[in-house]
Write a protein that holds these residues in place. Structure first.
Motif, PDB file in Angstrom:
ATOM      1  N   GLY A   1      -3.317   8.819  -9.866  1.00 47.10           N
ATOM      2  CA  GLY A   1      -4.061   7.485 -10.557  1.00 47.10           C
ATOM      3  C   GLY A   1      -3.259   6.308  -9.733  1.00 47.10           C
ATOM      4  O   GLY A   1      -2.320   6.351  -9.553  1.00 47.10           O
ATOM      5  N   LYS A   2      -4.152   5.215  -9.995  1.00 46.82           N
ATOM      6  CA  LYS A   2      -3.822   3.887  -9.621  1.00 46.82           C
ATOM      7  C   LYS A   2      -2.333   3.228 -10.212  1.00 46.82           C
ATOM      8  O   LYS A   2      -1.671   2.739  -9.367  1.00 46.82           O
TER       9      LYS A   2
ATOM     10  N   ILE B   1      -6.180  13.396  -3.945  1.00 50.64           N
ATOM     11  CA  ILE B   1      -6.748  12.311  -3.996  1.00 50.64           C
ATOM     12  C   ILE B   1      -5.793  11.189  -4.529  1.00 50.64           C
ATOM     13  O   ILE B   1      -5.421  11.368  -5.711  1.00 50.64           O
ATOM     14  N   LEU B   2      -5.528  10.294  -3.567  1.00 48.56           N
ATOM     15  CA  LEU B   2      -4.264   9.442  -3.967  1.00 48.56           C
ATOM     16  C   LEU B   2      -4.916   7.995  -4.167  1.00 48.56           C
ATOM     17  O   LEU B   2      -5.457   7.397  -3.335  1.00 48.56           O
ATOM     18  N   HIS B   3      -4.836   7.536  -5.281  1.00 48.25           N
ATOM     19  CA  HIS B   3      -5.155   5.992  -5.465  1.00 48.25           C
ATOM     20  C   HIS B   3      -3.807   5.141  -5.842  1.00 48.25           C
ATOM     21  O   HIS B   3      -3.666   4.211  -6.102  1.00 48.25           O
TER      22      HIS B   3
ATOM     23  N   GLY C   1      -4.311   3.228  -2.798  1.00 44.42           N
ATOM     24  CA  GLY C   1      -3.303   4.056  -2.560  1.00 44.42           C
ATOM     25  C   GLY C   1      -2.178   3.942  -1.443  1.00 44.42           C
ATOM     26  O   GLY C   1      -2.695   3.065  -0.435  1.00 44.42           O
ATOM     27  N   LYS C   2      -0.999   4.414  -1.508  1.00 39.29           N
ATOM     28  CA  LYS C   2      -0.113   4.147  -0.514  1.00 39.29           C
ATOM     29  C   LYS C   2       0.707   5.549  -0.351  1.00 39.29           C
ATOM     30  O   LYS C   2       1.335   5.880  -1.565  1.00 39.29           O
TER      31      LYS C   2
ATOM     32  N   GLY D   1      -8.206   5.277   3.145  1.00 35.57           N
ATOM     33  CA  GLY D   1      -8.723   3.600   2.968  1.00 35.57           C
ATOM     34  C   GLY D   1      -7.374   2.729   2.533  1.00 35.57           C
ATOM     35  O   GLY D   1      -7.918   1.761   2.390  1.00 35.57           O
ATOM     36  N   GLY D   2      -6.359   3.241   2.347  1.00 34.61           N
ATOM     37  CA  GLY D   2      -5.276   2.537   2.029  1.00 34.61           C
ATOM     38  C   GLY D   2      -4.087   2.444   3.062  1.00 34.61           C
ATOM     39  O   GLY D   2      -4.426   2.321   4.087  1.00 34.61           O
ATOM     40  N   ASN D   3      -2.940   2.595   2.308  1.00 31.46           N
ATOM     41  CA  ASN D   3      -1.831   2.498   3.117  1.00 31.46           C
ATOM     42  C   ASN D   3      -1.187   3.927   3.576  1.00 31.46           C
ATOM     43  O   ASN D   3      -0.817   4.664   2.688  1.00 31.46           O
TER      44      ASN D   3
END
Length: 133
Positions: free
Chosen positions: A19-20, A35-37, A55-56, A69-71
């Motif tokens: 999760g975020k 799945i990385l938020h 996500g990072k 979609g993130g870093n």
């Protein structure tokens, strides 16, 4: 090019969803999707990795499919690599198929591999492959 992604459907009960608000230090080894938020510092081995826009990941990745979609800062070995418009990647990307959306930020090297060498989807699979070599 990629017909569906883990975010387009509900994750299965076998998927690991970070999760975020989660910050995790350590490696992840999953035979299913990750799945990385949130934030992970460590290597990930899985079947499919999706890094959401928040996500990072700082670490290396080995997966059949990687969607960013993130870093992401680290090296990636994958069959299919998709960099969404919000992606920022820094490292060596080794892939067979790549899709890059307009706006994605890329630093590092990109190496296209030919052939159909199957990547391990877990450390157990990787060690079995090494033992047989």
């Amino acid at each position: 090019m990629f017909k569906s992604s883990p975010s387009s459907s509900a994750p299965s009960t076998e998927d690991a969803v970070i999760g975020k608000n989660i910050k995790l230090t350590g490696s992840i080894d999953s035979p299913d999707a990750v799945i990385l938020h949130g934030q992970v510092t460590g290597d990930i081995i899985c079947k499919t990795l999706e890094i959401g826009t928040d996500g990072k990941l700082v670490g290396n990745v080995t997966a059949e499919t990687v969607i960013v979609g993130g870093n992401l800062k680290g090296d990636v070995k994958t069959t299919r690599l998709k960099l969404e418009s919000s992606a920022f990647v820094n490292g060596e990307m080794t892939y067979q198929i790549i899709e890059v959306e307009e706006g994605a930020q890329l630093e590092g090297s990109f190496v296209q591999q030919q052939g159909v060498k199957k990547l391990p989807t877990s450390a157990k699979t990787a060690s079995s492959a090494e033992d047989g070599a």
